[in-house]
Enzyme design. Sequence first.
Site: not given
Length: 148
Positions: A32, A37-39, A42
């Site tokens: 998401k 974690g995704c930030t 990325a």
Amino acid sequence: MAPDFDMPASRGRQVSLASMRGRPFILYFYPKANTPGCTTEACGFQEALAALGGTGIPVIGVSRDPMKAIESFADKQGLDFPLASDVTGAVTESYGVWGEKRLYGRTYMGIERATFLIDAEGRLVRAWRNVKVPGHVAEVMQAARAAA
């Protein structure tokens, strides 16, 4: 062979397996946009783009977020590589990254954090499943350099 895909992506782009033919690339799946974690993941790929660019291997991120959320994420984090939207779930299912997850005793359906290295012929060269973010980008970069 890598499963086929064709999805809208950030900044008005379209990404597809066919358009990537002739060059290896990294396809990664994240749960998401705008989550910690995704930030981190990325931004790690964004920072590595210079090194990956030297190998000629592009990066594509995929989530089931709608384009509005993806565009906001890309703009907020200054992400130059394409972030694709798989709102139908067809791509996440074809890559086997959609499934049951558990968090704090709750079971729900979601995206497994995973990364795939795909060669110039469209074949899966390497897969990282159930990815833990710390150190992951460096490991992918090393494999990408070896494959280039």
